[in-house]
Scaffold this active site. Structure first.
Site, PDB file in Angstrom:
ATOM      1  N   TYR A  96      15.735  60.533 151.130  1.00  0.00           N
ATOM      2  CA  TYR A  96      14.985  60.817 152.359  1.00  0.00           C
ATOM      3  C   TYR A  96      13.571  60.253 152.424  1.00  0.00           C
ATOM      4  O   TYR A  96      12.882  60.442 153.408  1.00  0.00           O
ATOM      5  CB  TYR A  96      14.948  62.331 152.631  1.00  0.00           C
ATOM      6  N   ARG A 155       4.272  66.030 146.531  1.00  0.00           N
ATOM      7  CA  ARG A 155       5.317  66.268 145.542  1.00  0.00           C
ATOM      8  C   ARG A 155       5.898  64.921 145.136  1.00  0.00           C
ATOM      9  O   ARG A 155       6.772  64.395 145.821  1.00  0.00           O
ATOM     10  CB  ARG A 155       6.400  67.193 146.119  1.00  0.00           C
ATOM     11  N   HIS A 192      12.375  67.897 144.800  1.00  0.00           N
ATOM     12  CA  HIS A 192      12.163  69.303 145.181  1.00  0.00           C
ATOM     13  C   HIS A 192      12.467  70.218 143.994  1.00  0.00           C
ATOM     14  O   HIS A 192      11.703  71.108 143.668  1.00  0.00           O
ATOM     15  CB  HIS A 192      13.061  69.639 146.374  1.00  0.00           C
TER      16      HIS A 192
END
Lengths: 338, 360
Positions: free
Chosen positions: B272, B259, B263
């Site tokens: 992150y 990805r 998200h």
């Protein structure tokens, strides 16, 4: 068979059955009438732990009556998938107290599927679950989770109290276009007997039954509590008090018209169920009666229920948890003496 | 293209099937589909990517709600979708927009779905594409049920569902895959392993070496595939579909992808993870890979590329106009389609909503 012929056949043969025999007979009729009907769950192929599906695999084969792997969420999810694909699943949860791993499927999927597909994939499915106490079963086996399920929009909940109703309501549930949870009182499985036609008939969902007429006090109950409330009513009659026992038969849809009629007549209400009191279905009944019928009440509503504790794992103590006729009688006295 | 050539192999891809290298060199000549399929796969990916890019812009403009983007992962969905036949069932996750496009949901419906408008949920039931599943893993037991129904009816149809790597930690995943295995149901389970469940890397989801190895425990083949290689994805899904139709039961496919985007439109992946990681995967872009191969065979040109882009932009514009014309939401929408017939109290509640709305 035509509807008329079925009706005739139903009238021709009437047998005295226990409640579990009536459930078995309903399942047989449902499987016979529609090839899409399938019956499955843990041990269902072998008749199930209560023998509710006895002999059905012999009659209809392993394709239509079968055991699943042991998983309540899986059984619910399998039923959803079969329902989406246009089959008519009847899933059994071995005990209603085992429903908790399946709550996500119930809330997130079964209750919502019709809306999230805008009616394109309604789930016509039935979930049968033996519920309630009174037979000294082990921990978790005596739970009454109807209130948890009733909090989920999109599902219906039926809880019969007689063999005749059990069969007629179960056959109506199978025909129903919505997902129906069908809770069967374990205590009543073999303790009550009644006359049941062997053919096809239905009892409509959402219509309460006046189990006993009276004009001094209304007792609202369902399933395993109905016989206890009738027992209390008989005792009250001996003391000159006429209690009306309303067997709700289904809590969703709720026959509030019947409740309203009875409450207007008696002005006093006792609500009885086995589940814990806090947020039990009695809380909903009590709230609606207070909201809509308060001017007819001569006394505060009283609830006779399980306590706000888990159903006790100590079978030696369950008589203190599960309402009995004496506690119902005390509830009746309370609303009469107010 | 040169950046891709110098890419070091990613350990996540170890042991996966690839038909094309990241730079578009042919590794498995035996697995190349027909020219017609090649062009369909490329068109499908390109269209999906244009839509995804555009959807993110529309979200920023306030014209869509929260949008789960998939850019960079389209090969997994497009390759799998094209391997199916009409009538097969597809159960997508919320990141399944490319799948929905491939299976015939209109762009206007997709836009309306991501606007949270009821019209976006009115999909032709004959398409057998089920609504984007928001709760994680609930669709996996459903897949077993649908597949069992098709098996009973002997239709030769199958059910295919998608799940992320994070979703494989949910109970419903294990339950559903196990049921499908136990019933030898014609099902395909595709794990879109994109490395991250919001901020949680796959290494935190499981101690297992990979996710496909779980298949053995469920009694079915587990296939690992380069999910950014649409030809590899198409091939393994076709094999799984044929196996299902032959009555040999389900398959678990782990598609290794990444990805590169957030998200959803509400997430900031910089919190992150290192952007260098995403950059490396940009070099494995599935569209670039197939395009390089097609160009090497003289099957694709810049002109054709521009045609697809322009055509898609026009389609999206038309779809936006159509979506904008969707009827305003009436109070009925809240209480409709809960039951076949509304319950008595719902009629009262509808009257209450109407009265409240009238005051506004």
């Amino acid at each position: 068979m035509t509807v008329a012929a079925e009706r005739q056949a139903a009238q021709e043969q009437i047998k005295t059955m226990t409640m579990v025999a009536a459930v078995n007979d309903a399942l047989r009729v449902a499987l016979e009438r529609d090839d899409k009907v399938m019956l499955f769950g843990e041990d269902v192929g072998m008749g199930g732990v209560f023998r509710a599906s006895d002999n059905l695999q012999n009659l209809f084969g392993e394709e239509r009556v079968f055991n699943t792997p042991l998983s309540e969420a899986g059984i619910m999810g399998l039923a959803v998938g079969l329902g989406i694909a246009g089959e008519k699943p009847i899933a059994e949860l071995q005990f209603a107290g085992f429903i908790y791993p399946a709550l996500e499927q119930i809330n997130a999927q079964i209750g919502r599927y019709r809306q999230r597909t805008q009616g394109n994939f309604p789930l016509s499915m039935v979930v049968r679950a033996p519920y309630g106490g009174g037979i000294h079963s082990p921990e978790m086996h005596a739970d009454s989770p109807e209130g948890l399920v009733a909090a989920v929009p999109g599902v219906k909940i039926v809880i019969p109290s007689t063999p005749y109703d059990a069969k007629g309501l179960l056959l109506a549930a199978v025909d129903d276009p919505d997902p129906v949870f069908f809770f069967e009182s374990i205590k009543l499985y073999r303790s009550v007997k009644g006359e049941v036609p062997t053919g096809h008939y239905t009892v409509p969902l959402g219509k309460a039954r006046i189990a006993r007429e009276g004009d001094d006090c209304t007792v609202l109950c369902y399933g395993g509590m109905v016989e206890i409330c009738e027992e209390a009513a008989v005792a009250a009659a001996a003391a000159g008090v006429n209690v009306e026992v309303v067997d709700l038969r289904s809590i969703v849809p709720l026959d509030f018209e019947a409740i309203s009629e009875s409450v207007k007549k008696t002005g006093r209400v006792v609500i009885v169920h086995e589940a814990a009191r806090r947020m039990g279905f009695g809380a909903e009944l009590s709230a609606r009666i207070a909201e809509e019928l308060i001017e007819y009440l001569h006394a505060p509503i009283t609830r006779v229920t399980g306590w706000d504790a888990p159903y006790p794992p100590f079978t030696a103590a369950e008589h203190m948890y599960r309402p009995d006729a004496a506690r119902v009688a005390a509830g009746i006295r309370k609303v009469l003496d107010y | 293209m040169t950046a891709a050539l110098t890419l070091p192999p990613d350990p996540r891809l170890e042991g996966t099937l690839s038909v094309l290298s990241p730079s578009g060199e042919l590794l498995r000549p035996d697995l190349v589909p027909s020219d017609e399929i090649l062009l369909k796969l490329y068109n499908g990916m390109r269209r999906a990517r244009v839509f995804d890019d555009r959807a993110m812009v529309l979200q920023r403009q306030g014209k869509l709600g929260v949008y789960p983007c998939f850019g960079g992962m389209e090969a997994t969905q497009v390759g799998a979708a094209l391997a199916l036949q009409d009538g097969d069932w597809v159960l997508p996750t919320y990141r399944g927009t490319a799948l929905a496009m491939m299976r015939g949901m209109t762009l206007a419906q997709i836009l309306l779905a991501w606007r949270g408008h009821p019209a976006g949920y009115q999909v032709d039931p004959k398409l057998h594409i089920l609504p984007f599943y928001i709760p994680i893993a609930n669709q996996i037991p459903h897949t077993a049920g649908i597949a069992l129904a098709e098996k009973r009816r002997g239709t030769g149809l199958l059910a295919m569902s998608f799940i992320g790597d994070g979703g494989t930690s949910e109970g419903d995943f294990h339950v559903g895959v196990n049921f499908a295995g136990a019933f030898c149901a014609p099902a395909i389970f595709v794990i879109e392993n994109n490395g991250w469940a919001i901020s949680t890397p796959t290494s935190v989801q499981t101690a297992a070496k990979n996710l496909a190895s779980r298949a053995e425990g469920y009694g079915m083949p587990g296939i690992r595939v380069d999910g950014n290689d649409v030809l590899a994805m198409y091939h393994v899904t076709r094999e799984a579909a044929e196996r299902a139709r032959r009555g040999e039961g389900p398959t678990l496919i782990e598609a290794i992808t990444y990805r590169i985007l957030p998200h959803t439109s509400s997430d900031d992946p910089k919190r992150y993870r290192q952007e260098t990681e995403a950059d490396a995967w940009r070099g494995r872009d599935p569209g670039m890979r197939l395009r390089a191969y097609l160009e090497s065979r003289g099957m694709w040109s810049e002109e054709q590329e521009q045609d697809v882009m322009k055509g898609m932009e026009a389609e999206i514009k038309a779809a936006m106009l159509e979506a904008d014309q969707a009827a305003p939401i009436e109070p009925e929408a809240l209480l409709e389609h809960i039951y076949a017939e509304p319950l008595a109290e719902m009629k009262d509640q509808l009257a209450e909503i109407r009265a409240l709305e009238a005051l506004k």
